[in-house]
Design a protein around this motif. Sequence first.
Motif, PDB file in Angstrom:
ATOM      1  N   LYS B   6      13.926   1.633   3.537  1.00 38.39           N
ATOM      2  CA  LYS B   6      12.912   1.633   2.476  1.00 38.39           C
ATOM      3  C   LYS B   6      13.377   2.406   1.246  1.00 38.39           C
ATOM      4  O   LYS B   6      13.003   2.076   0.127  1.00 38.39           O
ATOM      5  CB  LYS B   6      11.612   2.241   3.006  1.00 38.39           C
ATOM      6  N   LEU B   7      14.178   3.434   1.484  1.00 44.82           N
ATOM      7  CA  LEU B   7      14.723   4.169   0.339  1.00 44.82           C
ATOM      8  C   LEU B   7      15.683   3.279  -0.440  1.00 44.82           C
ATOM      9  O   LEU B   7      15.704   3.282  -1.669  1.00 44.82           O
ATOM     10  CB  LEU B   7      15.469   5.424   0.813  1.00 44.82           C
ATOM     11  N   GLN B   9      15.594   0.077  -0.521  1.00 42.71           N
ATOM     12  CA  GLN B   9      14.723  -0.901  -1.177  1.00 42.71           C
ATOM     13  C   GLN B   9      14.215  -0.357  -2.512  1.00 42.71           C
ATOM     14  O   GLN B   9      14.163  -1.051  -3.508  1.00 42.71           O
ATOM     15  CB  GLN B   9      13.520  -1.142  -0.268  1.00 42.71           C
ATOM     16  N   ASN B  10      13.815   0.914  -2.503  1.00 44.14           N
ATOM     17  CA  ASN B  10      13.363   1.564  -3.735  1.00 44.14           C
ATOM     18  C   ASN B  10      14.452   1.559  -4.786  1.00 44.14           C
ATOM     19  O   ASN B  10      14.204   1.259  -5.956  1.00 44.14           O
ATOM     20  CB  ASN B  10      12.950   3.015  -3.454  1.00 44.14           C
TER      21      ASN B  10
END
Lengths: 306, 268
Positions: B6-7, B9-10
């Motif tokens: 998710k990081l 993805q950010n």
Amino acid sequence: MSLVPAARLQDVTKRIGNRTIIDRVSLEVYPGEVFGFLGPNGSGKTTTIRMMVGLMSLTSGDIAIGGHSVKTHYAEAAAQVGAIVENPEMYKYLTGYENLVHYARMNPSVTRERIDEVIKLVGLEGRIHDKVKKYSLGMRQRLGVAQAVMHRPKLLILDEPTNGLDPAGIRELRDYLRQLAREEGTSVFVSSHLLSEMELMCDRVAILQKGQIIDIRSIRGAETQTSLEQIALFEVDHPQNALGVLEGRGDARIEDGLLAISATRDQIAETNRRLVEAGIRVYGIRAKTKSLEDQFLEVTGGETIG
Amino acid sequence: MANFWKLVQNENMKIYRRIRAWIMLGFVVFVPVLISAIYIIASGDNDANNWEMMKLETTILYQLITIFTVVKAADSVAGEFSTGTIKLLLIRPWSRSMILLSKFVALLLFALLQMALCFVVTWGLNAALFGISSDSSAVIPAFSPVAGDSVWVYIGLLYLYLFIAQVMILSVAFMLSAAFRSGGLAIGLSIFVLLSGSFITGMLSLTEKPWVKYVLFANVDLTSYLSGSTPLPEQNMTLGFSLAVLAGYFIVFNLVSWLVFVRRDVAA
């Protein structure tokens, strides 16, 4: 409500080179309380806040958030904190919504529904899919609040939150913070140099000067103390005559055409009776309470730069 | 511990939600088209070897891709400091190491995407314009260790070596971005490393001092091994040696980025 303080600062010290920026600051923020952190510019408010959220390291001492030390258990501590440090600087090329998704991804507890909920809460539904660069300062401030509260933090840290807000915005923020504290038990740690603001918002305030806490006081407690002497101002038709009536009171004097005495609540009523009985017309009585501003200037000696 | 992806993805969102990323990718498509078109116009025919053209365009495009990656790398850390967004990024329940790593991974993916796009465009375009040549000996130098092999082996190694060089320059840019928090400095110095590499290697080859073979510039261009020579002819260098030296530099650069990023106070 748990007994663990939302935040506990113990002898927090920050030295840069041989300058001591923060000097043995200790304080506790209780669950569900709005705690004000007051000080002139340069006194170290922002530095303290940066240490609380892990942006700066501590030279010595420790900070625990909900019992987790930011030095040894940073992730656990940070999970309980929501913050705006100085201005809420967002990614301007992303939309408001994308900004919130960005921070939500970093916090597993935040769902899509929760994101929509906080958008509604801060009243940004209409503009949330616009790029942040098109936002006004007030809207950015709202987005800042949204990212700070969306994971339901136990401790909300706001650095100068009223900067750039119009009076209506300030009032709204104040009501919202008090509501958060009351209804969700969120502790709020808020720094400001707007003293009158703090008076309306906080349960307790700490006053910081030159990196040291010089006073921590309860704000709401003081109002209810009836035995406390305060200065009462009487608006009367003939102040000089009135002064004559109160011959016995050594402290009676005339201030700006008003009769002023130092008295407790009962004594004020008594004085009023004596004036009326002596045929003096009393148009109004008001207490000249020392505002936080006066108290603040008193303790800091009126300094503006720490 | 939440999902590390998710990081990344950010970070991807922060790269691709900006128009400049798409302009960069547009150039990766446009430049080969331009070169092939110029060739056809200048020579008046279209009997070029498609592999030859692919190799030529790749080596030119590689520099452009490296510059684009450097620009993004410089922005990745230094940009967050200059806009102040770093504050809201670092107060999340993630260690700084993981945030830095997610940035590096996203940049690697950006470089990889551009290289893949470069591969697809230069191959597809030139195959379409010039047909697929069966004469691979024209592309693979006679002394190449893969002479006689399939042209795909040669092209594959070319891309691999170029990508390794790109990762090295990306690491330099990333280190400067994290250490100095100045995007301009990171871009300038890393492009200097990229462009002056062959010049400095040429200077180094004038001396026979044994230490010169450990210099970054002398090792970063691995493609000379592919043509059967070594970067410094007087030195006893092998591909394995250069890879080991590069690995050493890679570790040092990223260790510096990490140490500075994790330790330093966010004060501004």
